[in-house]
Enzyme design. Structure first.
Site, short mmCIF file in Angstrom:
data_model
loop_
_atom_site.label_atom_id
_atom_site.label_comp_id
_atom_site.label_asym_id
_atom_site.label_seq_id
_atom_site.Cartn_x
_atom_site.Cartn_y
_atom_site.Cartn_z
N TYR A 44 10.84 6.00 -3.79
CA TYR A 44 10.54 5.79 -2.38
C TYR A 44 10.02 4.37 -2.20
CZ TYR A 44 8.14 6.01 2.10
OH TYR A 44 7.72 5.74 3.38
N ASP A 59 0.01 -2.79 7.29
CA ASP A 59 1.16 -2.07 7.81
C ASP A 59 1.00 -1.88 9.32
OD1 ASP A 59 3.43 -0.55 8.11
OD2 ASP A 59 2.60 1.26 7.22
N ASP A 87 11.68 3.31 3.67
CA ASP A 87 11.08 3.26 4.99
C ASP A 87 11.90 2.31 5.86
OD1 ASP A 87 9.37 3.21 7.17
OD2 ASP A 87 7.58 2.78 6.00
N ASP A 89 10.78 2.10 9.27
CA ASP A 89 9.88 1.98 10.41
C ASP A 89 10.52 2.55 11.68
OD1 ASP A 89 7.90 0.95 8.85
OD2 ASP A 89 8.14 -1.12 9.47
N HIS A 114 13.98 6.69 6.68
CA HIS A 114 13.35 7.45 7.77
C HIS A 114 13.04 6.54 8.95
CE1 HIS A 114 9.17 6.23 6.72
NE2 HIS A 114 9.43 6.54 5.48
N GLU A 116 11.00 6.51 12.80
CA GLU A 116 9.85 7.16 13.42
C GLU A 116 9.83 6.92 14.93
OE1 GLU A 116 6.28 4.04 12.52
OE2 GLU A 116 7.46 4.75 10.81
N CYS A 124 0.40 2.15 10.30
CA CYS A 124 0.47 3.16 9.25
C CYS A 124 0.20 4.55 9.83
CB CYS A 124 -0.54 2.84 8.15
SG CYS A 124 -0.79 4.16 6.94
N ARG A 161 11.33 11.14 11.53
CA ARG A 161 9.87 11.22 11.37
C ARG A 161 9.21 11.17 12.74
NH1 ARG A 161 5.82 6.90 8.26
NH2 ARG A 161 4.29 6.82 9.94
N GLU A 191 4.57 13.69 10.19
CA GLU A 191 3.51 12.85 9.64
C GLU A 191 2.15 13.31 10.11
OE1 GLU A 191 2.36 11.27 7.41
OE2 GLU A 191 2.73 9.11 7.62
N ASN A 214 4.17 13.74 3.07
CA ASN A 214 3.71 12.39 2.75
C ASN A 214 2.34 12.49 2.09
OD1 ASN A 214 3.60 9.62 2.61
ND2 ASN A 214 3.07 9.32 4.77
#
Length: 300
Positions: A44, A59, A87, A89, A114, A116, A124, A161, A191, A214
């Site tokens: 990951y 982040d 990731d 974002d 993923h 989001e 984050c 996500r 999440e 996660n």
């Protein structure tokens, strides 16, 4: 583009309902090599770790598509048979940027990504006071990703996500994920889960869609082992801090020791040769020998 061996392998792993896919978080070539040496089924690429290592920044949505793609390409191609989940974002912009992001991730060999539902100025997932985009905007991102995959001629596992749990509640969060799956997302990522009971409920409510956990040590979610996560129903577990936390702790201690004593601690890795072997020294020598150039015939 054609489907990569990594994406095909990841889909094969997902097809086994008795298996949980364990993904240590990596962010550069060295941490990826360490994880590969340990023999994990998948890796990951953490956005937080990549942002910290490449930019020296938190982040907070500061990293760009080009920076993330470059890191993902390098890591994904260290061992093309080991799937990399990366990731992505928010997709780095509107629907056109999401389309570009997915296309470029496929091109460089990423097996899964993923997306989001935070705004582009994201943070984050385990920080407080996250903002959310409207559900319609989130779903347009997912639709753009699905379209990009179809048009690419390749393949990538799409993970939807949501960070809506703390702000909009459980029902809205699950609704967002279900709608994303209906559009073509393959995996759901809720999440900020706050309890084992909530985790189990989410896995049941989203079934048969695979769900990601996660595992952020010290974050808002419970600390779950791989076995505990699997028992609750998760099919994926990612450990973003797998390398980032130990590196932070070890290098901080090494810096303190050097500053205070003027000397460094003895190497625990057996010196530079072992490190170079980890990152491909033997393979480099073999390639040279096969070419007949003989750069290393007297040893190194």
């Amino acid at each position: 583009m054609t489907s990569s061996p990594a994406s095909a392998k990841l889909r094969s792993l997902l097809a086994d309902e008795n298996k949980i896919i364990v993904c240590p978080g990596v962010y550069d070539g060295l941490t990826a090599r360490i994880a590969l040496e340990a023999g994990f089924d998948a890796l990951y690429m953490t956005g937080a770790g990549t942002t910290a290592s490449r930019l020296g920044q938190p982040d907070l949505g500061l990293i760009t598509l080009n920076e993330m793609r470059e890191s993902a390409e390098m890591i994904a191609n260290l061992d093309r048979s080991t799937p990399l989940i990366a990731d992505a974002d928010t997709g780095f912009g509107g629907s056109l940027m999401v389309h570009r992001t997915v296309t470029e991730y496929i091109r460089v060999g990423v097996a899964a990504l993923h997306l989001e539902d935070q705004p582009t100025s994201k943070r984050c997932g385990h920080l407080r006071n996250k903002q959310l985009v409207p559900k319609s905007e989130f779903l347009s991102r997912i639709k753009a990703a699905v379209n990009a995959r179809a048009q690419s001629g390749g393949d990538i596992v799409l993970i939807a996500r949501t960070d809506a749990l703390a702000t909009l509640g459980y029902e809205e969060s699950v609704s967002r994920l279900k709608d994303a799956v209906a559009l073509g997302a393959d995996v759901a990522f809720l999440e900020g889960i706050t309890s084992k009971e909530e985790a189990k409920r989410a896995c049941q409510d989203l079934s048969p869609t695979p769900v990601v956990f996660n595992a952020v040590s010290g974050g808002v979610s419970p600390d779950l082992s791989v076995a505990e996560a699997q028992e609750l129903g998760f099919r994926f577990i990612i450990f973003p801090g797998f390398a980032l936390g130990p590196v932070y702790a070890a290098v901080s201690a090494a810096g303190k020791r050097l500053k205070e004593t003027g000397s460094q601690a003895p190497s625990g890795g057996g010196g530079p040769r072992n490190l170079f072997n980890l990152v491909g020294l033997r393979q480099a020598i073999a390639l040279d020998m096969a070419s007949g150039e003989g750069l290393f015939e007297d040893g190194v």
